[in-house]
Structures are given as C-alpha cells and as structure tokens.
Scaffold this motif. Sequence first.
Motif, PDB file in Angstrom:
ATOM      1  N   UNK A  58       2.695   1.295  -3.858  1.00 17.25           N
ATOM      2  CA  UNK A  58       1.899   1.239  -5.091  1.00 17.25           C
ATOM      3  C   UNK A  58       1.176   2.568  -5.262  1.00 17.25           C
ATOM      4  N   UNK A  59       1.755   3.436  -6.073  1.00 20.08           N
ATOM      5  CA  UNK A  59       1.182   4.766  -6.263  1.00 20.08           C
ATOM      6  C   UNK A  59       0.355   4.788  -7.531  1.00 20.08           C
ATOM      7  N   UNK A  71       0.817  -1.215   0.000  1.00 18.17           N
ATOM      8  CA  UNK A  71       0.000   0.000   0.000  1.00 18.17           C
ATOM      9  C   UNK A  71       0.847   1.259   0.000  1.00 18.17           C
ATOM     10  N   UNK A  72       2.013   1.173   0.600  1.00 22.61           N
ATOM     11  CA  UNK A  72       2.874   2.352   0.706  1.00 22.61           C
ATOM     12  C   UNK A  72       3.539   2.668  -0.626  1.00 22.61           C
ATOM     13  N   UNK A 121       2.075   9.908 -11.446  1.00 24.99           N
ATOM     14  CA  UNK A 121       2.734  10.691 -10.395  1.00 24.99           C
ATOM     15  C   UNK A 121       3.455  11.888 -11.011  1.00 24.99           C
ATOM     16  N   UNK A 181      -4.932  12.036  -5.027  1.00 19.73           N
ATOM     17  CA  UNK A 181      -5.003  10.579  -4.871  1.00 19.73           C
ATOM     18  C   UNK A 181      -4.157   9.837  -5.895  1.00 19.73           C
ATOM     19  N   UNK A 182      -3.994  10.452  -7.077  1.00 23.20           N
ATOM     20  CA  UNK A 182      -3.189   9.835  -8.138  1.00 23.20           C
ATOM     21  C   UNK A 182      -1.706   9.829  -7.810  1.00 23.20           C
ATOM     22  N   UNK A 183      -1.248  10.809  -7.053  1.00 20.09           N
ATOM     23  CA  UNK A 183       0.200  10.909  -6.865  1.00 20.09           C
ATOM     24  C   UNK A 183       0.604  10.582  -5.439  1.00 20.09           C
ATOM     25  N   UNK A 184      -0.292   9.978  -4.661  1.00 19.49           N
ATOM     26  CA  UNK A 184       0.079   9.523  -3.325  1.00 19.49           C
ATOM     27  C   UNK A 184      -0.141   8.017  -3.264  1.00 19.49           C
ATOM     28  N   UNK A 185       0.510   7.357  -2.306  1.00 19.24           N
ATOM     29  CA  UNK A 185       0.330   5.913  -2.208  1.00 19.24           C
ATOM     30  C   UNK A 185      -1.129   5.573  -1.953  1.00 19.24           C
ATOM     31  N   UNK A 186      -1.502   4.393  -2.367  1.00 18.57           N
ATOM     32  CA  UNK A 186      -2.847   3.935  -2.090  1.00 18.57           C
ATOM     33  C   UNK A 186      -3.748   4.080  -3.296  1.00 18.57           C
ATOM     34  N   UNK A 187      -4.950   3.596  -3.134  1.00 19.69           N
ATOM     35  CA  UNK A 187      -5.892   3.518  -4.241  1.00 19.69           C
ATOM     36  C   UNK A 187      -6.721   4.799  -4.260  1.00 19.69           C
ATOM     37  N   UNK A 220      -0.778  -1.855  -8.206  1.00 18.92           N
ATOM     38  CA  UNK A 220      -0.453  -2.832  -7.164  1.00 18.92           C
ATOM     39  C   UNK A 220       0.033  -4.156  -7.768  1.00 18.92           C
TER      40      UNK A 220
END
Lengths: 192, 191
Positions: A17-18, A14-15, B159, B52-58, A24
Amino acid sequence: MIYLQLFYNFFMTGLFAIGGGLATLPFLYDLSDKTGWFTHAELANMLAISESTPGALGINMATYAGFETASFAGGVIATLGLITPGIIIILLIAKVLEKFKQNRLVQWGLYGLRAASIGLICAAALSVVQISLIHFNLIGESGLTAAELFDFKAVLFAVLLFFAMRRWNNIHPIAFIAVSAAVGIIFRFAGV
Amino acid sequence: MKELLDLFLLFAKIGATTFGGGYAMIPVIEREIVDRRNWATVEELMDYYAIGQCTPGIIAINTSTFIGEKRRGIVGGIVATIGFVTPALIVITVIAAVLQNFAHYAAVQNAFAGIRVCVCILILNAIGRLWKKSVVDKKTLLIFLAVFALSVFTNTSPVILVLASAAAGIVLQQFSVSGKKDGKERSGDGK
C-alpha cells in the motif's frame, strides 16, 4: 499460528500500500474476503472511526482486526506487521540519502521532489476544505444554493481561527485543536 | 536512553494529535521538530513527505522513521515510529473492546467536524510556510502546478508524480547548468 498469520498479512498490506491512508483500503477489502477476520461493514465503520480518532486508517484497521481475531496481543502484532516494511525501507533510504546528500543529481532530484511535495499537500488540503468548509463538488448542480455550497458556521469559524492563529502564533496547534472540538460540540458542527 | 524516551514521548504526542490522516500531522511536526527543537530543516521535512509518498507505508509513519533515524540511528527510527502508533493502538483497542458505536455519538461527530475546520486552517498556514522553501523559481512553480493539477483532476498515482518530479528536477537543473556554462564560454570567446 494466528499471530504469525496476522503479522504476515498486515506486513504484506504495509509493503504494497503505497501512498498511505486510503491506499490501504483495497488491500483491506481483499484481506476481508480472504480471511474473514472482519466484514466489509466493519471496515466501513472503521473508516468513520478513523476519521474521528488519532492515527491513520491502515493502522487503526490493523489494530481493530488484530484485536477482534486474537485480542490485545493480536492488535499489537497486526499493527507491528503493518508498519515494519515502511520502517525497513525508510531506514535504508535514510542511510543512502545521508551518504549521497552532496551528490549533484540527488540535490537536483530533491529540488524537484520538494515542489511535488507541496503540490500533493495542496491537493490534500483542497479535499479537507471540500469536506468541511466549501463543497466544491456540488458546483454545476442545478438549483444549488449558497447554503448548500458553503458551510456558513464552519466558514465563519475558519476565518476566526485564521486570525486567532495570526494573532497568537506562539500557541501550540494542539490548543487550537482542543478549542475546535469544544466549539464543534457546542455549536453542533456536524448538525446532529 | 533519556533521548530515546524523549523521542518516544514526542512522537506519541504527535500521534495523539494527528486526526484524519498523514497531512494533519504537518503543522504539529513543524512546530515540534523545526521550530522548537531544530532537529530538521523545513527543506528536509519536505523531502521526507515526498519520499514517504512514493514508498510503502503511511506518510506519517515514514516521516517519524526518518526523523527518529536522523536523531538516533536505526533504534531512533524504530522508537519514534512505535511512539507514533501507540496512541492509536490504545484508542482503537478501547473502541474495539467497549465502544463499538463510538463514531455514532452526536458529541463525537460534532467534535470532529469542529476539529476538521481547525485542521484546514492549520494546513493552509503550514502550506504558506512550506511554499517559500520549495517553490523557489519558475521551474519549481511549473512542477508544483503540474503535480497539483494532476492530483486534483486525474487519478494519477502519487508514486508516479513524485518520481516524475524528481526526474524533472534533474533534467531542468541540468539544462540550466549547461545553459549557463555555454553562456560563460561564449562570453569568454568574445574577450
């Protein structure tokens, strides 16, 4: 301690996978090689399932792998691991954004960001259109027929939906999704 | 407490109807958050998507955290996000436990081929509305075209696209502000 391992490994996924969703995938392949919690074939199945269920691929894979390794609690813990880094980082950004919202540079940055946002959304929309309506990727191939390029049933339904949404614009999107599922089954949209 | 429960249930509802990844949630989020509840403006939603596109996570998760945080602080952000993943958690657990061949059933494949058509049109409609709020002048049109072309024709990471667009926004606005100032000073000199 399997729970801790699950949490840690999905936390790291999660950290790093941007960009979400398919971002992912390489991390999940890596995890599969490293831990053996799930096979590459299971991962491919999961891709298919993720396209046909609610939720993002990363989350679904975390739940699945967690469940396979350590039952229900495993699924919950792996999923929490995956979403925790994102939650922490977004909470921090949200605080900073609230504080500096009036700052001129932040405003200008957001001005550029919104244009990028719609650009990315359009690109994503194009790929959905390509999968389900018009197969642009076939253009240029020799002997291409219109039937191969356009998915006629789907295009006709899309046009109907477009006008239906115009006409009844106060109906919730969920209702349209439900109707589309039924139409897909009745008219065999996947051709099976 | 009631508001936290509302947040949880609302995002569970959004999570249950987001098929095929983050962008599919846009039409539903817009309807629920902007039109029905006035919890965020369309502009803010656009900011959330881009960040949200350029930070970790979905992206879908990040957007949920943002909106939850805006309503009820840190706890709100966490509750909204957990609400969003709950339906997927339940569905996948059931599939993993009993329905291994779920994706191979004809009815399932046909239903989702139908849903994908619907998602196309929903997203196209949403784009029409978002467009007016984000592409507001020639400079933003330029940024839009560059990002769209690069993400369709190249493998440039989102990103980089998002960060470069924020920088471009700052630079382009800086130019136009200093340009206007110069103009004013010059006309002032003329008097």
